[in-house]
Design a protein around this motif. Structure first.
Motif, PDB file in Angstrom:
ATOM      1  N   GLU A   1      -7.236  16.336  -0.061  1.00  0.00           N
ATOM      2  CA  GLU A   1      -7.022  17.564  -0.820  1.00  0.00           C
ATOM      3  C   GLU A   1      -5.574  17.668  -1.286  1.00  0.00           C
ATOM      4  O   GLU A   1      -4.652  17.385  -0.516  1.00  0.00           O
ATOM      5  CB  GLU A   1      -7.310  18.792   0.046  1.00  0.00           C
ATOM      6  N   VAL A   2      -5.383  18.080  -2.529  1.00  0.00           N
ATOM      7  CA  VAL A   2      -4.067  18.511  -2.991  1.00  0.00           C
ATOM      8  C   VAL A   2      -3.956  19.996  -2.673  1.00  0.00           C
ATOM      9  O   VAL A   2      -4.756  20.808  -3.142  1.00  0.00           O
ATOM     10  CB  VAL A   2      -3.874  18.263  -4.498  1.00  0.00           C
ATOM     11  N   ARG A   3      -2.984  20.335  -1.847  1.00  0.00           N
ATOM     12  CA  ARG A   3      -2.844  21.704  -1.333  1.00  0.00           C
ATOM     13  C   ARG A   3      -1.487  22.279  -1.702  1.00  0.00           C
ATOM     14  O   ARG A   3      -0.492  21.568  -1.721  1.00  0.00           O
ATOM     15  CB  ARG A   3      -2.966  21.686   0.196  1.00  0.00           C
ATOM     16  N   THR A   4      -1.429  23.576  -1.959  1.00  0.00           N
ATOM     17  CA  THR A   4      -0.122  24.195  -2.116  1.00  0.00           C
ATOM     18  C   THR A   4       0.607  24.148  -0.779  1.00  0.00           C
ATOM     19  O   THR A   4      -0.022  24.197   0.298  1.00  0.00           O
ATOM     20  CB  THR A   4      -0.238  25.651  -2.582  1.00  0.00           C
ATOM     21  N   VAL A   5       1.916  24.061  -0.838  1.00  0.00           N
ATOM     22  CA  VAL A   5       2.702  24.063   0.392  1.00  0.00           C
ATOM     23  C   VAL A   5       2.487  25.367   1.148  1.00  0.00           C
ATOM     24  O   VAL A   5       2.435  25.385   2.378  1.00  0.00           O
ATOM     25  CB  VAL A   5       4.191  23.837   0.075  1.00  0.00           C
ATOM     26  N   GLU A   6       2.314  26.464   0.419  1.00  0.00           N
ATOM     27  CA  GLU A   6       2.077  27.745   1.087  1.00  0.00           C
ATOM     28  C   GLU A   6       0.778  27.711   1.878  1.00  0.00           C
ATOM     29  O   GLU A   6       0.715  28.212   3.016  1.00  0.00           O
ATOM     30  CB  GLU A   6       2.044  28.887   0.080  1.00  0.00           C
TER      31      GLU A   6
ATOM     32  N   ASP B   1       1.224  19.411  -1.813  1.00  0.00           N
ATOM     33  CA  ASP B   1       1.243  18.170  -1.057  1.00  0.00           C
ATOM     34  C   ASP B   1      -0.198  17.695  -0.873  1.00  0.00           C
ATOM     35  O   ASP B   1      -1.151  18.441  -1.136  1.00  0.00           O
ATOM     36  CB  ASP B   1       1.939  18.358   0.295  1.00  0.00           C
ATOM     37  N   GLN B   2      -0.337  16.461  -0.404  1.00  0.00           N
ATOM     38  CA  GLN B   2      -1.659  15.848  -0.251  1.00  0.00           C
ATOM     39  C   GLN B   2      -1.676  15.034   1.048  1.00  0.00           C
ATOM     40  O   GLN B   2      -1.824  13.814   1.024  1.00  0.00           O
ATOM     41  CB  GLN B   2      -1.943  14.946  -1.466  1.00  0.00           C
ATOM     42  N   PRO B   3      -1.527  15.691   2.189  1.00  0.00           N
ATOM     43  CA  PRO B   3      -1.363  14.949   3.449  1.00  0.00           C
ATOM     44  C   PRO B   3      -2.600  14.147   3.827  1.00  0.00           C
ATOM     45  O   PRO B   3      -3.732  14.513   3.524  1.00  0.00           O
ATOM     46  CB  PRO B   3      -1.076  16.054   4.471  1.00  0.00           C
ATOM     47  N   VAL B   4      -2.337  13.044   4.538  1.00  0.00           N
ATOM     48  CA  VAL B   4      -3.385  12.104   4.910  1.00  0.00           C
ATOM     49  C   VAL B   4      -3.314  11.829   6.403  1.00  0.00           C
ATOM     50  O   VAL B   4      -2.227  11.910   7.015  1.00  0.00           O
ATOM     51  CB  VAL B   4      -3.247  10.794   4.092  1.00  0.00           C
ATOM     52  N   GLU B   5      -4.446  11.507   6.990  1.00  0.00           N
ATOM     53  CA  GLU B   5      -4.534  11.198   8.411  1.00  0.00           C
ATOM     54  C   GLU B   5      -3.977   9.802   8.685  1.00  0.00           C
ATOM     55  O   GLU B   5      -4.410   8.823   8.069  1.00  0.00           O
ATOM     56  CB  GLU B   5      -5.984  11.295   8.869  1.00  0.00           C
ATOM     57  N   VAL B   6      -3.037   9.698   9.617  1.00  0.00           N
ATOM     58  CA  VAL B   6      -2.367   8.422   9.866  1.00  0.00           C
ATOM     59  C   VAL B   6      -3.339   7.356  10.362  1.00  0.00           C
ATOM     60  O   VAL B   6      -3.181   6.164  10.056  1.00  0.00           O
ATOM     61  CB  VAL B   6      -1.189   8.598  10.847  1.00  0.00           C
ATOM     62  N   ALA B   7      -4.369   7.750  11.105  1.00  0.00           N
ATOM     63  CA  ALA B   7      -5.346   6.766  11.596  1.00  0.00           C
ATOM     64  C   ALA B   7      -6.084   6.095  10.448  1.00  0.00           C
ATOM     65  O   ALA B   7      -6.412   4.906  10.517  1.00  0.00           O
ATOM     66  CB  ALA B   7      -6.342   7.441  12.540  1.00  0.00           C
ATOM     67  N   GLU B   8      -6.328   6.844   9.375  1.00  0.00           N
ATOM     68  CA  GLU B   8      -6.997   6.258   8.212  1.00  0.00           C
ATOM     69  C   GLU B   8      -6.078   5.268   7.506  1.00  0.00           C
ATOM     70  O   GLU B   8      -6.533   4.221   7.022  1.00  0.00           O
ATOM     71  CB  GLU B   8      -7.426   7.367   7.260  1.00  0.00           C
ATOM     72  N   VAL B   9      -4.793   5.601   7.439  1.00  0.00           N
ATOM     73  CA  VAL B   9      -3.831   4.663   6.855  1.00  0.00           C
ATOM     74  C   VAL B   9      -3.752   3.402   7.703  1.00  0.00           C
ATOM     75  O   VAL B   9      -3.721   2.287   7.179  1.00  0.00           O
ATOM     76  CB  VAL B   9      -2.449   5.321   6.729  1.00  0.00           C
ATOM     77  N   ALA B  10      -3.731   3.567   9.014  1.00  0.00           N
ATOM     78  CA  ALA B  10      -3.663   2.409   9.915  1.00  0.00           C
ATOM     79  C   ALA B  10      -4.876   1.503   9.732  1.00  0.00           C
ATOM     80  O   ALA B  10      -4.739   0.267   9.694  1.00  0.00           O
ATOM     81  CB  ALA B  10      -3.568   2.882  11.364  1.00  0.00           C
TER      82      ALA B  10
ATOM     83  N   LEU C   1       0.857  -1.190   0.000  1.00  0.00           N
ATOM     84  CA  LEU C   1       0.000   0.000   0.000  1.00  0.00           C
ATOM     85  C   LEU C   1       0.891   1.236   0.000  1.00  0.00           C
ATOM     86  O   LEU C   1       1.733   1.397   0.879  1.00  0.00           O
ATOM     87  CB  LEU C   1      -0.889   0.014   1.243  1.00  0.00           C
ATOM     88  N   ARG C   2       0.697   2.093  -0.996  1.00  0.00           N
ATOM     89  CA  ARG C   2       1.391   3.385  -1.017  1.00  0.00           C
ATOM     90  C   ARG C   2       0.437   4.476  -0.554  1.00  0.00           C
ATOM     91  O   ARG C   2      -0.726   4.511  -0.954  1.00  0.00           O
ATOM     92  CB  ARG C   2       1.865   3.725  -2.434  1.00  0.00           C
ATOM     93  N   THR C   3       0.951   5.383   0.284  1.00  0.00           N
ATOM     94  CA  THR C   3       0.140   6.510   0.745  1.00  0.00           C
ATOM     95  C   THR C   3       0.914   7.810   0.583  1.00  0.00           C
ATOM     96  O   THR C   3       2.134   7.813   0.407  1.00  0.00           O
ATOM     97  CB  THR C   3      -0.271   6.361   2.230  1.00  0.00           C
ATOM     98  N   THR C   4       0.176   8.912   0.637  1.00  0.00           N
ATOM     99  CA  THR C   4       0.823  10.216   0.654  1.00  0.00           C
ATOM    100  C   THR C   4       1.338  10.497   2.075  1.00  0.00           C
ATOM    101  O   THR C   4       1.172   9.690   2.986  1.00  0.00           O
ATOM    102  CB  THR C   4      -0.156  11.308   0.187  1.00  0.00           C
ATOM    103  N   GLN C   5       1.979  11.647   2.245  1.00  0.00           N
ATOM    104  CA  GLN C   5       2.607  11.971   3.521  1.00  0.00           C
ATOM    105  C   GLN C   5       1.571  12.170   4.627  1.00  0.00           C
ATOM    106  O   GLN C   5       0.477  12.684   4.392  1.00  0.00           O
ATOM    107  CB  GLN C   5       3.452  13.248   3.387  1.00  0.00           C
ATOM    108  N   PHE C   6       1.957  11.783   5.845  1.00  0.00           N
ATOM    109  CA  PHE C   6       1.070  11.951   6.991  1.00  0.00           C
ATOM    110  C   PHE C   6       1.031  13.422   7.425  1.00  0.00           C
ATOM    111  O   PHE C   6       2.006  14.160   7.290  1.00  0.00           O
ATOM    112  CB  PHE C   6       1.536  11.099   8.171  1.00  0.00           C
TER     113      PHE C   6
END
Length: 254
Positions: free
Chosen positions: A186-191, A155-164, A125-130
């Motif tokens: 969401e895909v979000r700008t780093v800013e 970036d597209q950060p994800v909740e670690v609990a959902e990954v777990a 399983l590949r995920t985006t950054q937590f």
């Protein structure tokens, strides 16, 4: 119920994976370098690893470090899993390891290949950054009077609990190979992420976007680490910040 070994079971992802599996009634062994009774350095392998794997049906491989050694650790784990007759090896990886030429990503891709070629039943399983990683990075950058960011990056950060939850569900199922990516909602700008972080922590910083050079930056700028077609996560960055820092009034100043 299944006997499951979670490597890196005291880490950011390993802890909630372990908790989820135990809540579902499985016998879970936690392997980490310093946690008894299965204190094992995967880079060294040895008899302790064989002991930890004795009678185990499934391994969830969460252990990783950007400081190097992941490939050696995976090779030792796979060899011991074969000896133990493990049925299923579930591995967590990162979206973009095959597109972003970052050294750590290359190592993660090499580990994926070891898993695929292991001869074991496997799931990747590949995920985006937590969310918490994004906060750690922004916290470091915000120590300076001016918060300097890479221009044109998202970036597209994800909740670690959902990954777990997803990884635990995959672990108790049949080996599934490479499964669909799991990305944040969401895909979000780093800013935009940085400004949300500053607001939540009560910090005031000038924000400057600086173009960078190199293949890695170009790959990130092109979105090689994103998976907008799999934006299945639900928890937003602002929701994570609200839980961690409150409404910002109690955050750090200066």
């Amino acid at each position: 119920m299944t006997t499951i070994l979670v490597t890196g079971g005291t880490g950011t992802l390993g802890r909630p994976v372990t908790a989820r599996l135990r809540a579902d009634g499985h016998e879970v062994r936690v392997l980490s370098r310093h946690g008894e009774p299965y204190a094992v350095d995967l880079r060294e392998g040895g008899s302790g690893l064989d002991t930890a794997l004795a009678g185990v049906d499934t391994v969830v491989h969460c252990a990783t470090t950007p400081r190097g050694g992941d490939e050696r650790s995976a090779a030792n784990l796979i060899a011991a899993a074969r000896r133990a007759g493990v049925r299923h090896l579930a591995h967590i990886s990162i979206v973009g390891v095959d597109r972003v030429p970052l050294g750590y990503y290359r190592s993660k891709l090499a580990v994926e290949r070891l898993v695929v070629e292991s001869g074991l039943g496997w799931t990747v399983l590949r995920t985006t950054q937590f969310h918490d990683l994004v906060v750690r990075v922004l916290g470091i950058l915000a120590k300076a009077p001016v918060l300097v960011l890479p221009a044109h990056a998202s970036d597209q950060p994800v909740e670690v609990a959902e990954v777990a939850d997803r990884l635990a569900a995959l672990a108790v199922g049949a080996p599934a190979g490479r499964v669909p990516d799991l990305g944040g909602p969401e895909v979000r700008t780093v800013e935009s992420l940085a400004r949300a972080y500053l607001g939540a922590t009560g910090r005031r910083r000038a924000v400057v976007n600086v173009p960078l050079a190199g293949k890695t930056y170009r790959a990130f700028r092109a979105g090689g680490h994103l998976t907008p077609g799999h934006a299945v996560g639900r928890g937003t960055f602002e929701e994570y910040l609200a839980v961690r820092f409150g409404d910002g009034e109690g955050g750090r100043r200066g």
